[in-house]
Design an enzyme around this catalytic site. Structure first.
Site, mmCIF file in Angstrom:
data_model
loop_
_atom_site.group_PDB
_atom_site.id
_atom_site.type_symbol
_atom_site.label_atom_id
_atom_site.label_comp_id
_atom_site.label_asym_id
_atom_site.label_seq_id
_atom_site.Cartn_x
_atom_site.Cartn_y
_atom_site.Cartn_z
ATOM 1 N N ASP A 259 34.147 -13.949 -52.962
ATOM 2 C CA ASP A 259 34.336 -13.959 -51.511
ATOM 3 C C ASP A 259 35.056 -12.707 -51.024
ATOM 4 O O ASP A 259 36.075 -12.292 -51.601
ATOM 5 C CB ASP A 259 35.140 -15.206 -51.131
ATOM 6 C CG ASP A 259 35.453 -15.277 -49.653
ATOM 7 O OD1 ASP A 259 34.525 -15.466 -48.865
ATOM 8 O OD2 ASP A 259 36.645 -15.108 -49.301
ATOM 9 N N GLU A 292 30.317 -10.791 -51.782
ATOM 10 C CA GLU A 292 30.339 -10.679 -50.324
ATOM 11 C C GLU A 292 31.197 -9.459 -50.025
ATOM 12 O O GLU A 292 32.368 -9.405 -50.416
ATOM 13 C CB GLU A 292 30.944 -11.917 -49.658
ATOM 14 C CG GLU A 292 30.954 -11.778 -48.139
ATOM 15 C CD GLU A 292 31.842 -12.802 -47.448
ATOM 16 O OE1 GLU A 292 31.567 -13.099 -46.271
ATOM 17 O OE2 GLU A 292 32.814 -13.288 -48.062
ATOM 18 N N ASN A 385 31.309 -20.657 -38.316
ATOM 19 C CA ASN A 385 32.142 -19.799 -37.485
ATOM 20 C C ASN A 385 31.759 -19.855 -36.010
ATOM 21 O O ASN A 385 32.390 -19.200 -35.174
ATOM 22 C CB ASN A 385 32.075 -18.349 -37.989
ATOM 23 C CG ASN A 385 32.917 -18.156 -39.235
ATOM 24 O OD1 ASN A 385 33.815 -18.939 -39.516
ATOM 25 N ND2 ASN A 385 32.624 -17.120 -40.002
#
Length: 597
Positions: A259, A292, A385
């Site tokens: 991440d 990511e 989000n």
């Protein structure tokens, strides 16, 4: 197999013999440390060089313990292998050698066969709940499931990115053995299992490292979550690299997704981690490492990492499907079709180009294989989000979404979908936690203030309607209707996924190694024609039109068409025109049809 043997890691409690456990804590700021067992016994740990404290004790797996720092502060093991309940409870000794693996000879699958399905374990009913879904996912054509982070976090509900004990599987999801059983069952069905791990920060509740190991952090560098982790220190590097190896060796995960590595403030930690992982994995075993990374550092994809999540591709497609251009979508609002063309032909959109903040982002990526990029239309971030967690099924015209889904599942890039996508799930995926007190209030208010700059949330009353992350109802409303899948499986979305994934498995996967882009032609606004040369020399072509109007296109002769997103009985009303909201997939063999028939 050699990699099934238990490993003695640098941090935490590990079994070193029959009824013998070694405890190790890096606590350079502590004067003294004890292991405090829940039966009342205490064991003084011996100070070693460079801030280490160690001890050995005759205790079985299942023994519960804490560390006591300076005869005062009592804390869980930061490298706890399991927790009795929450992050504030006792840690538990785990013996990884006792699980009876049923598929110990599993070697995984090559990366080009990846078709990834991202899941939130809590919403699927824990490790056992995920395992119950595996037969239908394998039948659908999925080849890998990706678990959102499972490291122990505060409370029972969380996305997982607030984890504070990265070695311990979240207790509310199940035990370490239940996690192993999930992975074992996945391997039985030919499915890989990827784990999302968070090495860029710790969550806000339950992390005590700063009390006895201030060197874990550096105050001169800050991330969105606070002081940066100090990866310059070997003890800190080992903490995270050993954690990655634990998941891959003790639990036999098939891969990791790292991440937000752009928040890791160290120039070579990622390279070292990849080297050490590759060295530790036995020859012949397939292990996937994905990033990511907002920095779009293409060089990492040639330094031990298989692929990067391609947010650029998602963002361009989202703008084309929804017309939304606020926040980070502003970077894709202009020349959107050209940006999509660059993504399909070269991987990243931003390859040193300047973003809306005037900052150059990214590195050239056109030399990389298409499988170096994970493409998606939705994932946990891109749905969750949003203020209300809406999915594309509520935001995009259905024919356009079908065309984009065809691009996703037929592209030579690696496709990733989010749980529920396969039946066009209408349930939202909202941001949820289970914090309490002042932290809960801060998270609730922070979530609502996050959307102040959006035109739709200028009114405070509308912002107040954004779901409270700490409310149990927010979690429950985010659960896709897995129990109704018998009804869904007869619907058009499941049929679309089955046909596309069958085509991918049959016609594309075997030809993917060695593939490269042959270029992308912009047909019109929202319409492109992309071509790739596959490993056997044949040409793979996707003609995509996300607009409301038919556009002129030089289409391959119809006998080469493999798939039309509109369905098998779709008609072409205008010669030489690609209809509105359509994706066509074509395979043009290297040799004439007569030679390969």
């Amino acid at each position: 197999m050699a990699d099934l043997q238990p490993v003695t890691w640098a941090h935490g409690a590990t079994r070193v013999g029959d009824n013998l456990t070694r405890f190790a804590l890096w606590a350079p700021d502590a004067e003294n440390v004890r292991v405090v067992f829940d039966d009342g016994e205490q064991l003084v740990m011996i100070r070693q060089a460079e801030g280490w404290f160690t001890a050995e004790a005759a205790c079985d797996a299942g023994t519960t313990y804490r560390y006591q720092i300076n005869n005062d502060l009592t804390v869980p093991d930061p490298a706890s292998r399991a927790q009795q309940s929450d992050v504030h409870s006792a840690s538990v000794v785990v013996d990884h050698a006792t699980y009876p693996w049923r598929h110990a000879q599993w070697q995984g699958r090559p990366w080009h066969e990846a078709v990834i399905y991202e899941v939130h374990v809590g919403l699927m009913g824990g490790f056992e709940g995920v395992a119950r879904q595996l037969p239908r996912l394998a039948a659908l054509g999925i080849t890998a499931i990706e678990l959102m982070p499972i490291a122990e976090f505060p409370g029972d509900r969380n996305w997982g990115y607030d984890g504070v004990l990265p070695y311990a599987p979240e207790h509310s999801y199940g035990t370490p053995d239940q996690l192993k059983a999930l992975i074992d069952t996945a391997h039985e069905h030919g499915l890989m299992v990827i784990l999302d791990v968070v090495y860029n920060h710790f969550g806000p509740d339950g992390n005590f490292l700063n009390s006895y190991a201030k060197g874990f952090f550096r105050e001169d560098k800050h991330t969105p979550w606070g002081a940066a982790i100090d990866f310059r220190r070997p003890q800190v590097r080992d903490f995270f690299i050993d954690n990655a190896l634990m998941w891959l060796l003790d639990y036999r995960f098939d891969g990791l997704r790292f991440d937000a590595v752009h928040a890791i403030e160290d120039p070579d930690f990622l390279q070292e981690m990849a080297r050490r992982i590759r060295k530790a994995i036995p020859a012949g075993r397939h292990v996937w490492l994905n990033l990511e990374n907002e920095h779009n550092e293409a060089h990492l994809l040639q330094e031990g990492y298989d692929a990067q999540w391609n947010d650029d591709g998602h963002n361009a497609l989202h703008v084309l499907l929804t017309g939304e251009t606020e926040a980070y979508y502003e970077d894709y609002a202009q020349d959107t079709t050209a940006k999509l063309a660059r993504c399909l032909g070269e991987g990243f959109v931003y390859q040193g180009h300047t973003n809306r903040h005037g900052v150059a982002r990214g590195e050239p990526s056109g030399h990389l294989n298409p499988t170096s990029f994970v493409l998606f239309l939705q994932n946990h971030d891109q749905i969750g989000n949003r203020a209300f967690g809406e999915r594309l099924s509520q935001l995009s015209p259905e024919p356009a979404l079908r065309a984009a889904t065809t691009l996703l599942l037929a592209s030579p890039m690696i496709p990733l979908m989010f749980m529920g996508d396969e039946w066009g799930a209408a349930e939202p995926f909202q941001f949820f936690t289970s914090f309490h007190g002042e932290l809960a209030e801060a998270v609730r208010n922070g979530r609502r203030s996050e959307f102040k700059s959006f035109s739709a949330f200028q009114d405070p009353e509308r912002r107040d309607k954004i779901p409270d992350p700490n409310a149990e109802s927010t979690f429950k409303h985010s659960r896709p209707a897995f129990d109704d899948f018998e009804k869904h499986q007869r619907g058009p979305w499941v049929e679309l996924y089955v046909h596309l994934l069958s085509m991918r498995r049959r016609d594309l996967m075997p030809r993917l190694p060695g593939s490269r882009s042959l270029g992308v032609t912009i047909l019109a606004d929202k319409a492109v024609s992309a071509r790739w040369q596959l490993g056997d020399g044949s040409t793979w072509q996707i003609d995509l039109n996300l607009s409301e109007q038919a556009v002129a296109a030089e289409l391959p002769f119809d006998r080469y068409w493999l798939f039309d997103s509109r369905g098998p009985n779709a008609r072409f009303d205008e010669a030489g025109k690609l209809p509105a909201y359509t994706a066509l997939v074509s395979l043009i063999p290297r040799a004439p049809l007569e030679a390969i028939s």
